[in-house]
Design an enzyme around this catalytic site. Structure first.
Site, PDB file in Angstrom:
ATOM      1  N   GLY A 102       2.389   2.218  10.714  1.00 23.24           N
ATOM      2  CA  GLY A 102       3.307   3.331  10.505  1.00 23.24           C
ATOM      3  C   GLY A 102       4.002   3.793  11.769  1.00 23.24           C
ATOM      4  O   GLY A 102       4.621   4.859  11.792  1.00 23.24           O
ATOM      5  N   ASN A 136       0.860  -1.180   0.000  1.00 23.28           N
ATOM      6  CA  ASN A 136       0.000   0.000   0.000  1.00 23.28           C
ATOM      7  C   ASN A 136       0.901   1.235   0.000  1.00 23.28           C
ATOM      8  O   ASN A 136       1.482   1.580   1.034  1.00 23.28           O
ATOM      9  CB  ASN A 136      -0.884  -0.030   1.267  1.00 23.28           C
ATOM     10  CG  ASN A 136      -1.668   1.261   1.461  1.00 23.28           C
ATOM     11  OD1 ASN A 136      -1.776   2.084   0.547  1.00 23.28           O
ATOM     12  ND2 ASN A 136      -2.222   1.446   2.657  1.00 23.28           N
ATOM     13  N   SER A 195       3.466  -2.267  10.375  1.00 15.98           N
ATOM     14  CA  SER A 195       4.928  -2.264  10.515  1.00 15.98           C
ATOM     15  C   SER A 195       5.560  -3.624  10.247  1.00 15.98           C
ATOM     16  O   SER A 195       6.508  -4.023  10.933  1.00 15.98           O
ATOM     17  CB  SER A 195       5.330  -1.742  11.910  1.00 15.98           C
ATOM     18  OG  SER A 195       4.869  -0.424  12.088  1.00 15.98           O
ATOM     19  N   GLU A 219      -5.367  -5.134  10.871  1.00 18.65           N
ATOM     20  CA  GLU A 219      -4.341  -4.104  11.049  1.00 18.65           C
ATOM     21  C   GLU A 219      -4.587  -3.350  12.347  1.00 18.65           C
ATOM     22  O   GLU A 219      -5.395  -2.415  12.376  1.00 18.65           O
ATOM     23  CB  GLU A 219      -4.389  -3.114   9.887  1.00 18.65           C
ATOM     24  CG  GLU A 219      -4.141  -3.718   8.531  1.00 18.65           C
ATOM     25  CD  GLU A 219      -3.587  -2.679   7.563  1.00 18.65           C
ATOM     26  OE1 GLU A 219      -2.456  -2.870   7.122  1.00 18.65           O
ATOM     27  OE2 GLU A 219      -4.263  -1.677   7.295  1.00 18.65           O
ATOM     28  N   HIS A 275      -9.413   1.088   5.200  1.00 17.23           N
ATOM     29  CA  HIS A 275      -8.113   1.281   5.864  1.00 17.23           C
ATOM     30  C   HIS A 275      -8.310   2.243   7.030  1.00 17.23           C
ATOM     31  O   HIS A 275      -9.108   3.172   6.948  1.00 17.23           O
ATOM     32  CB  HIS A 275      -7.106   1.841   4.862  1.00 17.23           C
ATOM     33  CG  HIS A 275      -5.704   1.855   5.402  1.00 17.23           C
ATOM     34  ND1 HIS A 275      -5.258   2.829   6.260  1.00 17.23           N
ATOM     35  CD2 HIS A 275      -4.667   0.997   5.222  1.00 17.23           C
ATOM     36  CE1 HIS A 275      -4.002   2.565   6.583  1.00 17.23           C
ATOM     37  NE2 HIS A 275      -3.623   1.465   5.962  1.00 17.23           N
ATOM     38  N   LYS A 317       0.131   4.233  -0.220  1.00 14.39           N
ATOM     39  CA  LYS A 317      -0.523   5.417   0.362  1.00 14.39           C
ATOM     40  C   LYS A 317      -0.336   6.617  -0.578  1.00 14.39           C
ATOM     41  O   LYS A 317      -0.290   6.437  -1.789  1.00 14.39           O
ATOM     42  CB  LYS A 317       0.005   5.698   1.770  1.00 14.39           C
ATOM     43  CG  LYS A 317      -0.026   4.446   2.653  1.00 14.39           C
ATOM     44  CD  LYS A 317       0.158   4.750   4.097  1.00 14.39           C
ATOM     45  CE  LYS A 317       0.230   3.442   4.884  1.00 14.39           C
ATOM     46  NZ  LYS A 317       0.151   3.610   6.310  1.00 14.39           N
ATOM     47  N   GLU A 322      -6.690   4.662   8.057  1.00 13.59           N
ATOM     48  CA  GLU A 322      -6.513   6.094   7.727  1.00 13.59           C
ATOM     49  C   GLU A 322      -7.767   6.650   7.061  1.00 13.59           C
ATOM     50  O   GLU A 322      -8.126   7.809   7.245  1.00 13.59           O
ATOM     51  CB  GLU A 322      -5.267   6.263   6.836  1.00 13.59           C
ATOM     52  CG  GLU A 322      -3.987   6.116   7.656  1.00 13.59           C
ATOM     53  CD  GLU A 322      -2.792   5.593   6.889  1.00 13.59           C
ATOM     54  OE1 GLU A 322      -2.776   5.660   5.647  1.00 13.59           O
ATOM     55  OE2 GLU A 322      -1.854   5.090   7.553  1.00 13.59           O
ATOM     56  N   GLY A 324       4.852   1.292   4.769  1.00 11.87           N
ATOM     57  CA  GLY A 324       6.184   1.892   4.603  1.00 11.87           C
ATOM     58  C   GLY A 324       7.177   1.022   3.852  1.00 11.87           C
ATOM     59  O   GLY A 324       7.890   1.505   2.958  1.00 11.87           O
TER      60      GLY A 324
HETATM   61  C1  PEP Z   1      -0.786   0.060   6.186  1.00  9.80           C
HETATM   62  O1  PEP Z   1      -0.882   1.256   5.985  1.00  9.80           O
HETATM   63  O2  PEP Z   1      -1.673  -0.709   5.784  1.00  9.80           O
HETATM   64  C2  PEP Z   1       0.381  -0.419   6.921  1.00  9.80           C
HETATM   65  C3  PEP Z   1       0.398  -1.652   7.357  1.00  9.80           C
HETATM   66  O3  PEP Z   1       1.398   0.480   7.078  1.00  9.80           O
HETATM   67  P1  PEP Z   1       2.853   0.172   7.718  1.00  9.80           P
HETATM   68  O4  PEP Z   1       3.348  -1.118   7.116  1.00  9.80           O
HETATM   69  O5  PEP Z   1       3.690   1.342   7.336  1.00  9.80           O
HETATM   70  O6  PEP Z   1       2.642   0.052   9.189  1.00  9.80           O
END
Ligand code: PEP
Length: 249
Positions: A173, A9, A212, A167, A95, A11, A97, A234
């Protein structure tokens, strides 16, 4: 047998030149791997660029959100039909966000899931609790509520084409990762929730972990019996990091 899926992803990151270079590196690395699915979910502006860059590979294209309406007077929005037209096979829905920053609700996630399925796009439905909810002992009730809304809305049979991403919001993040035990507990909980409606669907449904995930923790997470892949934020923006996770899978 559930095939592992690693989905990146991006983003709101990326420009055309970066997308071409990153995809070329991922496609090269992915061609040496066998037995897993890989998807890239760039911003809308890069769907065409990425589609072209991965055209000769088995990488799939996904989007990060969509509107629930078909064409029409919805300024700024992008429909499922448009995503399909760009070659999307997947779309991330709900998601955290989108939920926290843009008012996405269980109702809208459910409606979008239905529209995505109707258009032949497999939704990756995101669920997960905040840190406060975990500390308050509400993890299971929060995740069950998010998931039951979608199951009740589209029906358990549709989950043959739905992918779920657990998640934990506190891990996205932040560099904090759920321990394999915490993640496995929630994945088993989600699978049991599906099994309450239909056992076969539950055992075939792919459950991704997101939060993460990195090359150095991926093997432990992906080694858990109910974790069928990762939704990567990320670490999907650097080929070496993303491919490191794919190799761990
Ligand atoms: C995400 O945004 O779905 C995500 C898992 O981000 P990160 O891997 O950066 O924590």
């Amino acid at each position: 047998m559930r095939k592992t899926l690693i989905a990146g992803n991006w983003k709101m990151n990326g420009r055309k030149a970066m997308a071409v270079e990153l995809c070329s590196d991922i496609v090269k690395g992915f061609s040496e791997l066998k037995g897993i699915d890989v998807a890239i979910c760039p911003p809308f502006t890069l769907l065409d660029t990425v589609h072209e860059a991965i055209a000769d590979s088995a990488c799939m294209l996904g989007a990060q959100d969509m509107d629930l309406h078909d064409d029409g007077a919805y300024t700024g929005q992008v429909s499922a039909g448009m995503l399909k037209d760009c070659g999307c096979e997947l779309v991330i829905l709900g998601h955290s966000e989108r939920r926290t920053l843009y008012g996405e609700t269980d109702r809208s996630v459910t409606d979008k899931t239905e529209v995505a399925l109707k258009n032949g796009i497999r939704p990756i439905v995101c669920v997960g609790e905040t840190r406060e909810e975990r500390e308050g002992g509400q993890v299971e009730s929060v995740v069950a509520g998010q998931l039951r809304s979608v199951i009740d809305g589209v029906g358990i049979d549709s989950f043959a084409d739905v992918i779920i991403a657990y998640e934990p919001v506190w891990a996205i993040g932040t560099g904090l990762t759920a321990t394999p035990e915490q993640a496995q507990t929630m994945h088993a909980f989600i699978r049991n929730l599906l099994a309450d409606r239909d056992r076969e669907t539950a055992s075939a449904c792919r459950l991704l972990y997101g939060g993460s995930m990195k090359a150095d923790n991926a093997a432990d997470l992906l080694g858990c019996p109910d974790i069928d892949g990762g939704l990567i934020g990320g670490a999907s923006l650097a080929a070496e990091d993303f491919l490191g996770i794919c190799k761990a899978a």
